[in-house]
Motif scaffolding. Structure first.
Motif, PDB file in Angstrom:
ATOM      1  N   ASN B  89       0.827  -1.202   0.000  1.00  0.00           N
ATOM      2  CA  ASN B  89       0.000   0.000   0.000  1.00  0.00           C
ATOM      3  C   ASN B  89       0.855   1.242   0.000  1.00  0.00           C
ATOM      4  O   ASN B  89       0.581   2.211  -0.693  1.00  0.00           O
ATOM      5  N   ARG B  92       2.562   1.400  -3.519  1.00  0.00           N
ATOM      6  CA  ARG B  92       1.689   1.632  -4.665  1.00  0.00           C
ATOM      7  C   ARG B  92       1.285   3.096  -4.689  1.00  0.00           C
ATOM      8  O   ARG B  92       1.160   3.708  -5.734  1.00  0.00           O
ATOM      9  N   GLN B  93       1.062   3.648  -3.494  1.00  0.00           N
ATOM     10  CA  GLN B  93       0.598   5.032  -3.447  1.00  0.00           C
ATOM     11  C   GLN B  93       1.702   5.881  -2.861  1.00  0.00           C
ATOM     12  O   GLN B  93       1.625   6.330  -1.725  1.00  0.00           O
ATOM     13  N   ARG B 388      -7.800   6.988   2.128  1.00  0.00           N
ATOM     14  CA  ARG B 388      -7.272   5.827   1.430  1.00  0.00           C
ATOM     15  C   ARG B 388      -8.143   4.599   1.630  1.00  0.00           C
ATOM     16  O   ARG B 388      -8.135   3.679   0.835  1.00  0.00           O
ATOM     17  N   ARG B 392      -9.496   0.479   0.115  1.00  0.00           N
ATOM     18  CA  ARG B 392      -9.227  -0.788   0.788  1.00  0.00           C
ATOM     19  C   ARG B 392     -10.488  -1.499   1.216  1.00  0.00           C
ATOM     20  O   ARG B 392     -10.443  -2.523   1.876  1.00  0.00           O
ATOM     21  N   GLU B 395     -10.487  -5.018   0.074  1.00  0.00           N
ATOM     22  CA  GLU B 395      -9.598  -5.879   0.844  1.00  0.00           C
ATOM     23  C   GLU B 395     -10.273  -6.326   2.123  1.00  0.00           C
ATOM     24  O   GLU B 395     -10.234  -7.499   2.501  1.00  0.00           O
TER      25      GLU B 395
END
Lengths: 109, 873
Positions: B89, B92-93, B388, B392, B395
């Motif tokens: 995470n 990726r960001q 964010r 998620r 997930e």
């Protein structure tokens, strides 16, 4: 019969349990082996064999009465099962057969 | 066998731990029986040894308990997965990772620096082995208020010995005077600060000696103990220095009796040497006749363990009544006080106090700022994490579907936050290391970020990380773990999930804080500018102030003045005791026919000569200046300020020629000078008396031409060298003036620094949120563009929400900032008013920063082709 063969120590332990008939618990077995065979056995090596034999069904056990001695711990009394008895006899026969198969000439030197 | 002997317990416990519970009882019985049997036959030692091997022999696979290896393995892989996901995470960001970790790191770094500062301030004087037993005795002279306080650090010389004699709970007491002195060795002159102390000094302050014997070092007059630094300066060594002599005031031989370590920077007592007070004239005189009341010395005492300082303080009135009885004419009410040494650094309300002073208000203020900065950083993290979390949701849905319970999810998010906090801490540590020298310079304290000096640092930082992690991770953790997995997987939560409301409030909170800080910085800045530009009533520029170290120089003053007047670069020269920027000397005078006690007028006084008014450009309102031609001016004349004339009940014109009584002596007022600011602008202008004096001076004050300042000063120095062997020490009056406001300047800089920090953190948060909002609304923007919306329309739509939040923050900030700054300004007798435009300016600033931050994102959205935005499904 079965694929399993009794080991030497296993056989001794089973025989001793049979000798002690009803009074076979850890320390008694060790004492008996020591007396008859002059062989020192540690608790660990005895207990692991006892457990193994019990798992195979040759021995069975039950806990006795609690006693003040032994720090109040109960004794575990072992008994040879019928299966175990059969196994012992089988082992004995196998030995016997082997003995008889020895040619007489072999003893002469 | 009734009592069974027990084998070594730890072995038994070990056996119980590893043995299978089903088998444990009877085997243990066997072990015990065997042990008893062995013990009967053999020694205990042998039996124990056998027992040991028996236990070891029992470690057999089929006798062991079932250890939960399998269980552990699944958990381990789960944690591994959490870690992996957290890491991915972050990577990726990258932008958000940067904002998150960066914001937190900056906040933490600010927090750590302030904590180090506070810790340093509180560490003052705690390094003595008996720090908690050392107290200082000081006094109050009720009615004798100087610059707002009637407490004085000075006591009489015999106080120390009297305390030891009269009160058994006082173990040791010492009498000290601090004085800069001229020390010379082989024609080299050094002007160093030092202490004069009696022989109990090293009993009260157990300092470690590098050379010499503390018990005898100060017993004899003319003995002196040097610090390592001074010994190195004078002799270039510390060995074989004891027994040598140095010269004091270019005249007296002093024996060196010891070398001590340099005082630590967090010591109230600062010195380069400690000399025996038995050669001090004032002390000798006072002790010879046990004279009380000539307050000139500091008294420190060690109280015996377990004695109560308050109980001792209650006995002081009788002590004063016995030794320092005052007749009815004495105008003040005297009383003694006692205070722990460790409180001295933060005690700012005592006149003539010793040592560098901290400010308790700063400590409160900075603690608040530290907490605020940390809170802002946490809020930032929380905000970005909520943003964010939309990504998620899937997930979480998946994890829940696979049987993750809520507790596990909470654990996952909290540990993720702790991980990020830890990363941030690593960066913060590096950042602190880089910034600390600057910060320490700003705070004027030698701060160090050193684990070996402060062993509590590592555990404290670990706790801090846990705390910050849990605090900032708590909302995402508890909220996200409560999502309904079915909805989460269907993607039905993206639009309206409750996090947005909280997000809004967090932004409001951040902006409120930033705006408060901006307003405060502005007010502090403008007040500071006001101070610097304030018409003081005297001209402080281009006046060189030379400290007169040589007490015999007054005899040569007229020669010096004559000589200097021949130099065109020198305009005027005068002498004085005290500087006009901060006049400390005070007394009480009264009208001719009235009593001192009832009608005394507290007034400041300063000693000058006839050129003083010229040097500082002071204007006479009435009367005349001192004149060296009038013999009586030096003994009987007084020039007063307008304020004093008013206090005496006269107009300036009426005052001329009137008589007042000063120390039972009649004095005539010959002139009235226009009021000028003789103290910091915190204090109102008070009555002042100028007195002519030519037998003692502290400063030579020289008004010079602004051109070629360097060569003028070189001239002054070389010229003065002919008259005295003391070193040339000078400063400018305007520098002295600036020093009065050093703490305000520091405050102003600190505010500036933390304002920037908070704006930066708030912008980071806003930037991140705007980016998310833009991303979420990509399609909306696409549609708007297709339907013909202009760039401005879109920016408006995008920033509306945020600007609303900033507006709320602004409205909340105004009253808080106004209250706080009004409170601060009240300290100044002369101050600016808080104006509405200051709030306006702060608001505009906050809005501008926000708009720039947000519109960067909006413009990016505008510039992308709407087709791309609409196609991506």
């Amino acid at each position: 019969m079965s694929k399993h063969h009794l080991g030497e120590f296993e056989e001794i332990v089973m025989l001793t349990v049979a000798i002690l008939h009803g009074k076979a618990y850890g320390v008694a077995i060790i004492e008996e082996i020591k007396e008859r065979l002059e062989r020192n056995v540690s608790i660990g090596s005895l207990q692991t064999v006892l457990k193994r034999l019990e798992d195979k069904g040759y021995l069975e056990s039950e806990l006795g009465e609690a006693t003040k001695a032994r720090g109040g711990k109960r004794k575990r009394y072992f008994k040879v099962t019928n299966l175990g008895m059969g196994k012992l006899k089988e082992a004995k026969e196998q030995r016997q057969n082997l003995w008889q198969a020895i040619p007489t000439i072999a003893f002469q030197n | 066998m009734e009592d069974y002997p027990t084998p070594p317990r730890w072995l038994l416990r070990f056996f119980r731990w590893f043995c299978h519970p089903d088998l444990q009882e009877d085997i243990e019985g066997d072990l015990l029986e065997m042990y008893a049997y062995q013990l009967a036959a053999k020694s205990k030692w042998v039996a124990n040894r056998i027992f040991f091997f028996e236990v070891i022999s029992l470690i057999k696979p089929n006798l062991l308990r079932k250890f939960k290896f399998n269980h552990h393995i699944t958990h381990y892989s789960m944690y591994k997965n959490y870690f992996k996901v957290a890491w991915r995470n972050l990577f990726r960001q990258k932008l958000y990772a940067l904002l998150n970790v960066g914001g937190l790191a900056i906040g933490l770094s600010g927090f750590i620096m302030i904590v180090l500062y506070i810790q340093y301030e509180l560490s003052y004087d705690r390094f003595y082995s008996n720090s908690d037993q050392i107290y200082r005795v000081y006094q109050r002279q009720e009615g004798n208020s100087i610059r707002g306080s009637d407490f004085f650090a000075y006591t009489s010389a015999p106080v120390a010995t009297t305390l030891m004699r009269e009160y058994p709970e006082v173990g040791q007491a010492t009498c000290i005077q601090a004085q800069k002195s001229l020390l010379s060795y082989q024609k080299q002159h050094f002007w160093k600060e030092g202490l004069w102390a009696d022989k109990q000094f090293f009993n009260v302050f157990p300092l470690s000696f590098i050379q010499g014997n503390p018990a005898e070092a100060l017993n004899q007059p003319k003995s002196i103990v040097l610090t390592q630094a001074l010994a190195l300066k004078l002799f270039g060594r510390t060995q074989n220095v004891v027994g040598q002599t140095i010269t004091y005031r270019d005249k007296y031989r002093y024996n060196i009796t010891g070398i001590i370590a340099n005082p630590p920077s967090n010591s109230t007592l600062q010195y380069q040497f400690i000399a025996s007070i038995y050669s001090h004239q004032g002390y000798k005189r006072a002790m010879k006749k046990e004279i009380w009341g000539n307050n000139d010395f500091y008294t420190f005492a060690v109280l015996k363990k377990g004695s109560n300082p308050d109980a001792l303080a209650q006995k002081f009135p009788s002590l004063l009544a016995k030794y320092q009885p005052r007749d009815a004419s004495f105008p003040f009410k005297e009383s003694f006080y006692i205070q722990p040494l460790t409180d001295m650094h933060l005690e700012t309300g005592v006149n003539s106090d010793i040592g560098k002073k901290g400010s308790p208000r700063y400590i409160y203020l900075f603690s608040a700022i530290a907490g605020l900065v940390l809170l802002l950083a946490c809020v930032n993290y929380m905000n970005l994490a909520i943003a964010r979390s939309i990504r998620r949701v899937n997930e979480i849905g998946l994890r829940k579907t696979f049987g993750a319970v809520r507790k596990q999810l909470i654990g996952q998010f909290l540990s993720e936050a702790v991980l990020i906090a830890f990363l941030a801490l690593l960066i913060a540590v590096v950042l602190t290391d880089v910034l600390l020298p600057r910060f320490s310079h700003l705070m004027d304290s030698p701060l160090s970020f050193n684990v070996t000096h402060t062993p509590w640092l590592i555990p404290a930082l670990a706790i801090l990380v846990l705390l910050v992690g849990c605090l900032s991770g708590s909302y995402p953790a508890f909220f996200l773990s409560s999502l309904d997995p079915v909805k989460a997987l269907k993607g039905q939560l993206g639009r309206k999930f409750s996090g947005r409301k909280l997000q809004g409030w967090l932004i409001v909170l951040q902006n409120t804080t930033s705006i408060i800080l901006i307003i405060s910085s502005l007010v502090v800045y403008f007040q500071f500018r006001f101070i610097q530009n304030k018409e003081l009533g005297y001209n402080k520029d281009q006046v060189v102030s030379i400290s007169v170290l040589d007490r015999n120089l007054h005899k040569r003053v007229s020669a010096i003045k004559n000589e200097w007047s021949g130099n065109p670069a020198v305009l005027h020269t005068t002498t004085s005791v005290g500087l006009p920027v901060d006049i400390r000397n005070s007394t009480v005078v009264h009208h001719l026919n009235k009593s001192l006690k009832k009608d005394g007028i507290a007034t400041y006084r300063t000693y000058v000569d006839d050129d003083y008014l010229k040097v500082f450009g002071l204007k006479l309102v009435a009367g005349r200046n001192f004149s060296s031609q009038m013999a009586t001016d030096a003994t009987q004349a007084r020039i007063i300020n307008e304020n004093m004339a008013k206090a005496l009940g006269w107009t300036p014109q009426e005052a001329i020629g009137k008589t007042i009584v000063d120390y039972n002596e009649k004095k005539t007022i010959i002139g009235v000078v226009k009021d000028f600011h003789m103290h910091s602008l915190r204090k109102k202008i008070a009555p002042l008396m100028l007195i002519m004096r030519d037998n003692y001076l502290e400063y030579l004050l020289v008004r010079v031409r602004p051109e070629n300042m360097g060569s003028t000063i070189a001239y002054l120095e070389s010229s003065l060298k002919k008259h005295t062997s003391y070193p040339f020490e000078y400063t400018f009056i305007d520098q002295k003036y600036d020093q009065l406001y050093k703490s305000d300047q520091r405050l102003s800089q600190m505010f500036g620094f933390f304002t920037l920090l908070s704006i930066f953190i708030a912008s980071l948060g806003l930037f991140g949120l705007a980016a998310f909002a833009t991303e979420r609304r990509t399609k909306e923007i696409g549609i708007r563009k297709v339907l013909g919306a202009s760039a401005r329309n879109i920016v408006t739509v995008m920033s509306q929400d945020f600007l609303k939040m900033i507006l709320i923050g602004f409205v909340v900030a105004i009253p808080i900032a106004w209250y706080a700054m009004d409170h601060w300004l009240r300290e100044f007798a002369y101050r600016i008013e808080i104006k509405w435009w200051m709030f306006g300016l702060a608001g505009i600033l906050a809005f501008l920063v926000a708009i720039i931050t947000i519109s960067y994102q909006s413009f990016r959205a505008i510039l992308t082709n709407p087709v791309k935005a609409l196609r991506n499904e």
